[in-house]
Motif scaffolding. Structure first.
Motif, PDB file in Angstrom:
ATOM      1  N   GLY A  13       0.804  -1.209   0.000  1.00 36.38           N
ATOM      2  CA  GLY A  13       0.000   0.000   0.000  1.00 36.38           C
ATOM      3  C   GLY A  13       0.837   1.259   0.000  1.00 36.38           C
ATOM      4  O   GLY A  13       1.887   1.317   0.633  1.00 36.38           O
ATOM      5  N   SER A  14       0.333   2.274  -0.704  1.00 40.09           N
ATOM      6  CA  SER A  14       1.008   3.565  -0.790  1.00 40.09           C
ATOM      7  C   SER A  14       0.216   4.613  -0.008  1.00 40.09           C
ATOM      8  O   SER A  14      -1.001   4.749  -0.190  1.00 40.09           O
ATOM      9  CB  SER A  14       1.116   3.995  -2.258  1.00 40.09           C
ATOM     10  OG  SER A  14       1.600   5.315  -2.373  1.00 40.09           O
ATOM     11  N   SER A  15       0.877   5.344   0.877  1.00 43.90           N
ATOM     12  CA  SER A  15       0.297   6.455   1.615  1.00 43.90           C
ATOM     13  C   SER A  15      -0.957   6.013   2.379  1.00 43.90           C
ATOM     14  O   SER A  15      -0.880   5.175   3.268  1.00 43.90           O
ATOM     15  CB  SER A  15       0.014   7.617   0.656  1.00 43.90           C
ATOM     16  OG  SER A  15      -0.232   8.802   1.375  1.00 43.90           O
ATOM     17  N   LEU A  16      -2.140   6.539   2.024  1.00 42.81           N
ATOM     18  CA  LEU A  16      -3.367   6.099   2.699  1.00 42.81           C
ATOM     19  C   LEU A  16      -3.601   4.609   2.482  1.00 42.81           C
ATOM     20  O   LEU A  16      -4.119   3.926   3.371  1.00 42.81           O
ATOM     21  CB  LEU A  16      -4.568   6.906   2.194  1.00 42.81           C
ATOM     22  CG  LEU A  16      -5.924   6.578   2.815  1.00 42.81           C
ATOM     23  CD1 LEU A  16      -5.899   6.741   4.331  1.00 42.81           C
ATOM     24  CD2 LEU A  16      -7.025   7.433   2.189  1.00 42.81           C
ATOM     25  N   GLY A  17      -3.187   4.095   1.328  1.00 49.58           N
ATOM     26  CA  GLY A  17      -3.271   2.652   1.096  1.00 49.58           C
ATOM     27  C   GLY A  17      -2.372   1.878   2.047  1.00 49.58           C
ATOM     28  O   GLY A  17      -2.697   0.765   2.462  1.00 49.58           O
TER      29      GLY A  17
END
Length: 228
Positions: A80-84
């Motif tokens: 996941g990236s950032s909020l992910g």
């Protein structure tokens, strides 16, 4: 709509979770999926704009990921990236089907940071007006996000004292020049946890320049899951 390729015959599902106001066709998601497809692993790039960007809810994102993992006997590697990345952590602390995490600039303590960025006056204006105007990176336009996102995310973020209680092997890649999510948050999260490895890179929040490094680190970290 979920962007996906056919699942692998063996091993866990591999899921990629995009960041806030992004989508399943983000540069990092596409590059990571293509990389692992070349190694015989299908990466499902989930669409987490649920139920929509305007009515986005972190709790709904968490629910969508749990559903995507499959049945009770299924397992998942979640990236996941950032909020992910924050979403991935919150899923992992609640769902034993997650067997490993790869986090790219994870958005720890999200509403605490948003309050600081907007200021108390700006945050109150969001609440009173009911919506906040943001950049929609997936659609390349301006969009509105209702205040329900802030209320829901704050409730989720208060769990476990504001830090996700993650017990699975975790790789974090974070840029030292990140102006959106301070790398100090990842340093704090990783400190004293032998199952968490933090890779610091000379990059900003998007980490696009670091994709080759991310792929190398992911190959090493996830090698036991490739091919089951």
């Amino acid at each position: 709509m979920t962007m996906t390729t056919p699942p692998s015959a063996a091993g866990p599902r591999w899921l990629y979770l995009h960041g806030f106001a992004s989508g399943p066709s983000s540069t990092k998601g596409v590059r990571i999926a293509a990389h692992f497809e070349g190694r015989g692993v299908a990466v499902e790039r989930l669409d987490l704009r649920v139920p929509s960007l305007e009515r986005l809810r972190l709790s709904a994102m968490i629910g969508a990921v749990k559903q995507a993992i499959g049945g009770e006997r299924d397992r998942a590697v979640v990236m996941g990236s950032s909020l992910g990345g924050l979403t991935a952590c919150r899923v992992a602390e609640e769902d034993a089907r997650v067997c490993a995490l790869m986090l790219l600039a994870p958005a720890f303590r999200i509403m605490e940071r948003w309050r600081l960025r907007l200021g108390e006056e700006g945050f109150r204006a969001w609440e009173e007006q009911g919506w906040l105007e943001v950049d929609d990176y997936a659609e390349k336009k301006r969009a509105r996000v209702d205040f329900g996102f802030a209320a829901d995310a704050a409730e989720v973020d208060e769990r476990s004292g504001g830090w996700p209680d993650v017990r699975v092997p975790t790789l974090i890649v974070h840029g030292r020049s990140d102006e959106v999510v301070d790398i100090a948050l990842s340093r704090t999260f990783a400190a004293g946890k032998p199952h968490v490895r933090l890779i610091e890179v000379d990059d900003g929040h998007e980490l696009v320049a670091s994709i080759p490094r991310i792929l190398r680190e992911a190959d090493d970290f996830l090698r036991h899951f490739v091919g089951g």
